[in-house]
Write a protein that holds these residues in place. Structure first.
Motif, PDB file in Angstrom:
ATOM      1  N   LEU A   1      -1.369   5.717  -6.716  1.00 64.47           N
ATOM      2  CA  LEU A   1      -2.250   4.718  -7.420  1.00 64.47           C
ATOM      3  C   LEU A   1      -3.237   4.001  -6.148  1.00 64.47           C
ATOM      4  CD1 LEU A   1      -0.334   3.160  -9.977  1.00 64.47           C
ATOM      5  CD2 LEU A   1      -2.223   4.638 -10.559  1.00 64.47           C
ATOM      6  N   THR A   2      -3.440   4.484  -5.052  1.00 62.33           N
ATOM      7  CA  THR A   2      -3.958   3.826  -4.117  1.00 62.33           C
ATOM      8  C   THR A   2      -5.142   3.350  -4.312  1.00 62.33           C
ATOM      9  OG1 THR A   2      -2.230   4.621  -2.405  1.00 62.33           O
ATOM     10  CG2 THR A   2      -4.260   3.787  -1.604  1.00 62.33           C
ATOM     11  N   ALA A   3      -6.010   4.709  -4.700  1.00 56.70           N
ATOM     12  CA  ALA A   3      -7.398   4.540  -5.094  1.00 56.70           C
ATOM     13  C   ALA A   3      -7.913   3.710  -6.105  1.00 56.70           C
ATOM     14  CB  ALA A   3      -8.203   5.992  -5.237  1.00 56.70           C
ATOM     15  N   GLU A   4      -6.717   3.697  -7.272  1.00 54.46           N
ATOM     16  CA  GLU A   4      -7.215   2.772  -8.336  1.00 54.46           C
ATOM     17  C   GLU A   4      -6.917   1.502  -7.915  1.00 54.46           C
ATOM     18  OE1 GLU A   4      -5.789   6.945 -10.092  1.00 54.46           O
ATOM     19  OE2 GLU A   4      -5.538   5.650  -8.156  1.00 54.46           O
ATOM     20  N   ALA A   5      -5.914   1.148  -7.035  1.00 52.96           N
ATOM     21  CA  ALA A   5      -5.511  -0.359  -6.779  1.00 52.96           C
ATOM     22  C   ALA A   5      -6.832  -0.744  -6.054  1.00 52.96           C
ATOM     23  CB  ALA A   5      -4.505  -0.305  -5.731  1.00 52.96           C
ATOM     24  N   GLN A   6      -7.479  -0.039  -5.156  1.00 57.86           N
ATOM     25  CA  GLN A   6      -8.472  -0.350  -4.113  1.00 57.86           C
ATOM     26  C   GLN A   6      -9.895  -0.778  -5.131  1.00 57.86           C
ATOM     27  OE1 GLN A   6      -8.868   2.579  -1.294  1.00 57.86           O
ATOM     28  NE2 GLN A   6      -7.383   1.848   0.216  1.00 57.86           N
TER      29      GLN A   6
ATOM     30  N   GLY B   1      -8.849 -13.272  -8.822  1.00 58.30           N
ATOM     31  CA  GLY B   1      -7.335 -13.196  -9.095  1.00 58.30           C
ATOM     32  C   GLY B   1      -6.842 -12.669 -10.634  1.00 58.30           C
ATOM     33  N   VAL B   2      -7.908 -12.424 -11.535  1.00 58.02           N
ATOM     34  CA  VAL B   2      -7.804 -11.861 -12.739  1.00 58.02           C
ATOM     35  C   VAL B   2      -8.668 -10.738 -13.154  1.00 58.02           C
ATOM     36  CG1 VAL B   2      -7.804 -12.535 -15.263  1.00 58.02           C
ATOM     37  CG2 VAL B   2      -7.066 -14.182 -13.502  1.00 58.02           C
ATOM     38  N   LEU B   3      -7.993  -9.618 -13.695  1.00 58.43           N
ATOM     39  CA  LEU B   3      -8.690  -8.433 -14.390  1.00 58.43           C
ATOM     40  C   LEU B   3      -8.719  -8.488 -15.796  1.00 58.43           C
ATOM     41  CD1 LEU B   3      -7.073  -6.175 -11.661  1.00 58.43           C
ATOM     42  CD2 LEU B   3      -9.556  -6.734 -11.813  1.00 58.43           C
ATOM     43  N   THR B   4      -9.877  -8.055 -16.258  1.00 57.38           N
ATOM     44  CA  THR B   4      -9.830  -7.917 -17.912  1.00 57.38           C
ATOM     45  C   THR B   4      -9.392  -6.573 -18.174  1.00 57.38           C
ATOM     46  OG1 THR B   4     -12.121  -6.829 -17.828  1.00 57.38           O
ATOM     47  CG2 THR B   4     -11.856  -9.252 -17.845  1.00 57.38           C
ATOM     48  N   GLY B   5      -8.991  -6.273 -19.368  1.00 59.55           N
ATOM     49  CA  GLY B   5      -8.446  -5.030 -19.896  1.00 59.55           C
ATOM     50  C   GLY B   5      -9.331  -3.901 -19.475  1.00 59.55           C
ATOM     51  N   ASP B   6     -10.886  -4.323 -19.990  1.00 58.28           N
ATOM     52  CA  ASP B   6     -11.732  -3.090 -19.762  1.00 58.28           C
ATOM     53  C   ASP B   6     -11.658  -2.777 -18.124  1.00 58.28           C
ATOM     54  OD1 ASP B   6     -12.432  -2.815 -22.317  1.00 58.28           O
ATOM     55  OD2 ASP B   6     -14.248  -4.260 -22.302  1.00 58.28           O
ATOM     56  N   GLU B   7     -11.697  -3.859 -17.205  1.00 58.34           N
ATOM     57  CA  GLU B   7     -11.750  -3.150 -15.903  1.00 58.34           C
ATOM     58  C   GLU B   7     -10.540  -2.692 -15.171  1.00 58.34           C
ATOM     59  OE1 GLU B   7     -14.118  -7.208 -13.969  1.00 58.34           O
ATOM     60  OE2 GLU B   7     -12.032  -7.527 -14.423  1.00 58.34           O
ATOM     61  N   MET B   8      -9.505  -2.968 -16.016  1.00 59.37           N
ATOM     62  CA  MET B   8      -7.968  -2.338 -15.654  1.00 59.37           C
ATOM     63  C   MET B   8      -8.120  -0.738 -16.474  1.00 59.37           C
ATOM     64  SD  MET B   8      -5.144  -5.083 -16.113  1.00 59.37           S
ATOM     65  CE  MET B   8      -3.982  -3.711 -15.820  1.00 59.37           C
ATOM     66  N   ILE B   9      -8.860  -0.392 -17.443  1.00 57.62           N
ATOM     67  CA  ILE B   9      -9.053   1.113 -17.995  1.00 57.62           C
ATOM     68  C   ILE B   9      -9.991   1.796 -17.028  1.00 57.62           C
ATOM     69  CG2 ILE B   9     -10.037   2.341 -19.868  1.00 57.62           C
ATOM     70  CD1 ILE B   9      -7.248   1.377 -20.356  1.00 57.62           C
ATOM     71  N   ASN B  10     -11.134   1.005 -16.786  1.00 57.53           N
ATOM     72  CA  ASN B  10     -12.077   1.649 -15.966  1.00 57.53           C
ATOM     73  C   ASN B  10     -11.470   2.030 -14.557  1.00 57.53           C
ATOM     74  OD1 ASN B  10     -13.711   1.539 -18.018  1.00 57.53           O
ATOM     75  ND2 ASN B  10     -14.878  -0.529 -17.494  1.00 57.53           N
ATOM     76  N   SER B  11     -10.774   0.917 -14.186  1.00 55.71           N
ATOM     77  CA  SER B  11     -10.404   1.249 -12.586  1.00 55.71           C
ATOM     78  C   SER B  11      -9.116   2.512 -12.503  1.00 55.71           C
ATOM     79  CB  SER B  11      -9.647  -0.040 -12.066  1.00 55.71           C
ATOM     80  OG  SER B  11      -8.823  -0.465 -12.733  1.00 55.71           O
ATOM     81  N   GLY B  12      -8.463   2.538 -13.592  1.00 56.07           N
ATOM     82  CA  GLY B  12      -7.231   3.253 -13.665  1.00 56.07           C
ATOM     83  C   GLY B  12      -5.848   2.715 -13.561  1.00 56.07           C
TER      84      GLY B  12
ATOM     85  N   ASP C   1       0.733  -1.223   0.226  1.00 52.37           N
ATOM     86  CA  ASP C   1       0.001  -0.140  -0.014  1.00 52.37           C
ATOM     87  C   ASP C   1       0.896   1.071   0.066  1.00 52.37           C
ATOM     88  OD1 ASP C   1      -2.455  -1.334  -0.227  1.00 52.37           O
ATOM     89  OD2 ASP C   1      -2.689  -1.248   1.947  1.00 52.37           O
ATOM     90  N   ALA C   2       1.927   1.360   0.666  1.00 53.05           N
ATOM     91  CA  ALA C   2       2.971   2.249   0.712  1.00 53.05           C
ATOM     92  C   ALA C   2       3.356   2.584  -0.517  1.00 53.05           C
ATOM     93  CB  ALA C   2       4.009   2.150   1.781  1.00 53.05           C
ATOM     94  N   TYR C   3       3.827   1.521  -1.239  1.00 49.99           N
ATOM     95  CA  TYR C   3       4.260   1.744  -2.873  1.00 49.99           C
ATOM     96  C   TYR C   3       3.255   2.260  -3.570  1.00 49.99           C
ATOM     97  CZ  TYR C   3       5.511  -0.241  -7.285  1.00 49.99           C
ATOM     98  OH  TYR C   3       5.742  -0.832  -8.725  1.00 49.99           O
ATOM     99  N   LEU C   4       2.253   1.755  -3.472  1.00 55.59           N
ATOM    100  CA  LEU C   4       0.911   2.216  -4.500  1.00 55.59           C
ATOM    101  C   LEU C   4       0.539   3.873  -4.267  1.00 55.59           C
ATOM    102  CD1 LEU C   4      -1.314  -0.756  -4.331  1.00 55.59           C
ATOM    103  CD2 LEU C   4      -0.094  -0.131  -6.172  1.00 55.59           C
TER     104      LEU C   4
END
Length: 360
Positions: A178-183, A193-204, A170-173
């Motif tokens: 990028l803390t909010a995006e990671a959460q 355990g897996v994120l799609t490309g769209d999910e990654m774009i939408n989350s930042g 969390d300190a690294y993020l």
């Protein structure tokens, strides 16, 4: 002592191949392999070296990568392609810090197959565990495509045999802003355990070559001026809206440098704006020009159309050739700055109410 040192250097070097001959690489078991492609064709197409990091992220991976940076073989702004099931989380974060310091762009991808190799190789890249932390260090982060797979960011760090809280992660993020995006990314996992490309774009988590947009507005006399801006891999984008009683003036600046700006203007036949990816406000050659280091596109807009711009999901500005097959420009997505747009809208609406035309 000298023999031991030479043995360590040899082992580290075995995991690194660079130059224009990727088929000369040799992979050391247990070490992250590094393939540097900086041949003439790569540089002609990509403009920067393409670096492939693949295999387990070992504790010394960041040191070996940093040595390549210091040697000049990995210049700032290079493209890094990751394909790793994970490994040492702290080494992954160390790689990510180097990536961010060097303004490196991160992707998922598999290394080039050696020209003399007949062994089957997978074309699917994966980035899990420690690899996801390295990926997040990229200034520009491309989302996975095809069958490539990106794992959710780890919630825990490992030290010895004991699992510790995610303080280090969390300190690294937070360090990367990028803390909010990671959460958010952790919450929207469709498959554990897996994120799609769209999910990654939408989350930042991914930005596909564009940093988050910025917005500001101030008064120019009695006229509110809104400025939307964005930094991207291919240049800087800016759109301004100047609100006056007789209407808006919308101006776009595609800041790509003096030489490229003049080349784009010479090639283009027409220009237009886009609202939610739909063309609007078309114009011929008189409606755009090269100025300083930018292509500038400007239009007058009735106040009645102001809401279209300020409530849009996206606004873009484009040049196109005669047939429209080739175009140059940009699109800014506005959801992250929605509140600031509302404040400007209210100020602009007040200008309309106070105009002599509105009070007749």
């Amino acid at each position: 002592m000298r023999l031991a040192l030479l043995a360590c250097v040899g082992l580290a070097s075995a995991a690194i191949a660079h130059g224009s001959a990727p088929d000369n690489r040799a992979d050391a078991p247990g070490l992250l392999a590094i393939q540097v492609n900086a041949d003439k064709l790569t540089l002609a197409v990509a403009k920067v070296p393409q670096i492939y990091l693949y295999g387990n992220i070992d504790a010394g991976a960041a040191d070996r990568f940093e040595a390549l940076v210091r040697s000049g073989k990995v210049p700032a702004g290079s493209d890094v392609y990751l394909n790793s099931p994970g490994g040492d989380l702290h080494a992954g974060m160390a790689l990510g810090r180097i990536f961010r310091a060097q303004s490196i762009a991160t992707h998922l991808g598999v290394p080039r197959k050696p020209s003399r190799s007949t062994a089957p190789t997978s074309k699917v890249a994966v980035c899990m565990d420690a690899c996801t932390l390295a990926y997040m260090g990229g200034l520009f982060r491309w989302s996975p495509t095809g069958n490539d797979r990106f794992g959710a960011l780890p919630l825990r760090t490992q030290q010895g045999a004991a699992a510790q809280p995610a303080d280090d992660v969390d300190a690294y993020l937070k360090e990367l802003n990028l803390t909010a995006e990671a959460q958010y990314g952790r919450k929207i996992q469709a498959d554990p355990g897996v994120l799609t490309g769209d999910e990654m774009i939408n989350s930042g988590l991914a930005n596909n070559g564009r940093l988050a947009p910025t917005v500001s507005y101030h008064m120019m006399g009695n006229a509110p001026l809104l400025t939307l801006g964005q930094s991207a891999r291919d240049g800087q984008y800016r759109i301004t809206l100047l609100c006056k009683p007789d209407g808006l003036t919308v101006t776009a600046y595609y800041m790509v440098g003096v030489e490229r700006a003049h080349k784009l203007v010479a090639r283009a036949n027409r220009s237009y704006f886009e609202i939610n990816n739909q063309q609007t406000l078309p114009g011929d050659r008189d409606a755009f020009r090269a100025t300083s280091e930018s292509v500038m596109i400007s239009r007058p807009v009735p106040l009645s159309q102001m809401a279209q711009f300020l409530s849009a999901r996206s606004v873009g500005a484009w040049l196109a050739d005669r047939g429209g097959a080739v175009r140059y420009g940009f699109t800014i997505y506005l959801e992250s700055v929605r509140n600031r747009l509302q404040s400007y809208s209210e100020a602009c609406a007040q200008v309309g109410k106070n105009s002599p035309i509105a009070t007749r």
